[in-house]
Design an enzyme around this catalytic site. Structure first.
Site, PDB file in Angstrom:
ATOM      1  N   ASP A   1       0.823  -1.207   0.000  1.00 54.49           N
ATOM      2  CA  ASP A   1       0.000   0.000   0.000  1.00 54.49           C
ATOM      3  C   ASP A   1       0.859   1.260   0.000  1.00 54.49           C
ATOM      4  O   ASP A   1       0.491   2.276  -0.596  1.00 54.49           O
ATOM      5  CB  ASP A   1      -0.924   0.000   1.219  1.00 54.49           C
ATOM      6  CG  ASP A   1      -2.095  -0.965   1.061  1.00 54.49           C
ATOM      7  OD1 ASP A   1      -2.301  -1.468  -0.062  1.00 54.49           O
ATOM      8  OD2 ASP A   1      -2.800  -1.211   2.055  1.00 54.49           O
TER       9      ASP A   1
ATOM     10  N   THR B   1      -8.822   2.802   7.198  1.00 52.32           N
ATOM     11  CA  THR B   1      -8.415   1.438   7.567  1.00 52.32           C
ATOM     12  C   THR B   1      -6.920   1.364   7.843  1.00 52.32           C
ATOM     13  O   THR B   1      -6.368   0.271   7.956  1.00 52.32           O
ATOM     14  CB  THR B   1      -8.777   0.431   6.451  1.00 52.32           C
ATOM     15  OG1 THR B   1      -8.265   0.910   5.195  1.00 52.32           O
ATOM     16  CG2 THR B   1     -10.290   0.263   6.335  1.00 52.32           C
TER      17      THR B   1
ATOM     18  N   SER C   1      -6.052   2.332  13.815  1.00 52.68           N
ATOM     19  CA  SER C   1      -5.249   2.007  14.995  1.00 52.68           C
ATOM     20  C   SER C   1      -5.477   3.016  16.120  1.00 52.68           C
ATOM     21  O   SER C   1      -5.379   2.674  17.297  1.00 52.68           O
ATOM     22  CB  SER C   1      -3.756   1.983  14.633  1.00 52.68           C
ATOM     23  OG  SER C   1      -3.486   1.023  13.640  1.00 52.68           O
TER      24      SER C   1
END
Length: 289
Positions: free
Chosen positions: A72, A187, A192
């Site tokens: 990513d 996401t 987190s």
């Protein structure tokens, strides 16, 4: 004839597995008769080729499609460079989680082949622009597909800042910082930090405080057209840092003003035809089926 004739390739050059997949993809595309243009750093990691080479910043001008082989992070970097050209981007996962790069290495020929004949889904994702001014003068800027993050930098200290949304004062906060995230980034780090998962089609931005001193401070979701201003407090001992996608970084000082808003250019992200956001969440986040 495919709508994609000139195809740019960007690879995660420090990864041996990514280079293996890159060479496999190059052979497939060349065999199928497509014009392949390698990003210059990617080309340096692949020997004995006769393909055209280009700087990443120019791929958007030359290509009908750009394929990123990596994680990513590789796709985020490509998005920041290519969004202004409106060239669609497709990802092959050679990283870890792979929310954005959703073709697995063993599916390269099948899934890329399907995309090239028109069997794909296209999603439009917005990015954020960030700028920092000091005494009215610009000192830094950046863009982000995932998030803009204000954090203490090298010191583990609380920082103080004022937050304004669309010119309206929201709060003065003491915390470890603030994540300003797009739906794409919901996401990632924002998750987190306790933020909500947002569907990629939402036109919204989430503000996620990092360990706020006031326990009642919670994530806030606002409309995507909102404009944000952060004013760095004068009582800070540490010099807060502001980063874009964990990459572009500006070190701030007391009184600096950080402005963040939606970028005018959007990224077109290509997925295989069977892509399912909720299935991705189940598999990547370990949801019970």
């Amino acid at each position: 004839m495919s709508e994609f004739q000139n195809i740019g390739l960007i690879g995660r050059t420090e990864s041996e597995s990514a280079v293996v997949s890159l060479k496999r993809l190059m052979a497939f595309l060349e065999n199928e008769g497509y014009v392949v243009i390698l990003e210059e750093d990617t080309a340096a990691s692949v020997s004995n080729h006769n393909m055209q080479v280009s700087a990443k910043s120019r791929l958007g001008e030359l290509c009908d499609l750009v394929i990123v082989v990596g994680g990513d992070g590789s796709l985020l970097a490509a998005a920041r460079a290519l969004a202004r050209y409106s060239v669609p981007v497709l990802g092959i996962n050679r990283g870890r989680l792979g929310f954005l790069t959703d073709i697995t290495p063993d599916q390269v020929e099948q899934k890329v082949g399907e995309v090239l004949v028109g069997k794909y889904m296209a999603e439009s994702r917005f990015l954020l622009d960030m700028s920092v001014t000091r005494d009215g003068r610009p000192i830094g800027h950046g863009s982000a597909l995932n998030d803009v993050v204000l954090h203490p930098g090298e010191f583990i200290r609380m920082i103080e800042f004022d937050l304004y949304v669309d010119g309206q004062f929201v709060y003065t906060q003491r915390s470890d910082g603030l994540i300003i995230s797009t739906p794409t980034g919901s996401t990632a780090y924002a998750l987190s930090g306790g933020g909500p998962i947002m569907h990629p089609k939402l036109d919204a931005i989430v503000l996620v405080p990092l360990n706020p001193h006031t326990l009642s401070s919670r994530p806030i979701v606002v409309e995507g057209s909102s404009e944000f201003k952060l004013v760095i407090g004068h009582s800070n001992i540490a010099k807060p840092h502001v980063t874009c996608d964990g990459h572009e970084q500006v070190i701030t000082a007391p009184g600096d003003i950080i402005r963040i808003h939606k970028k005018p250019h959007r990224l077109t992200l290509i997925h295989p035809i069977d892509h399912n956001f909720y299935e991705t969440c189940r598999s990547k986040l370990g949801w019970a089926e």
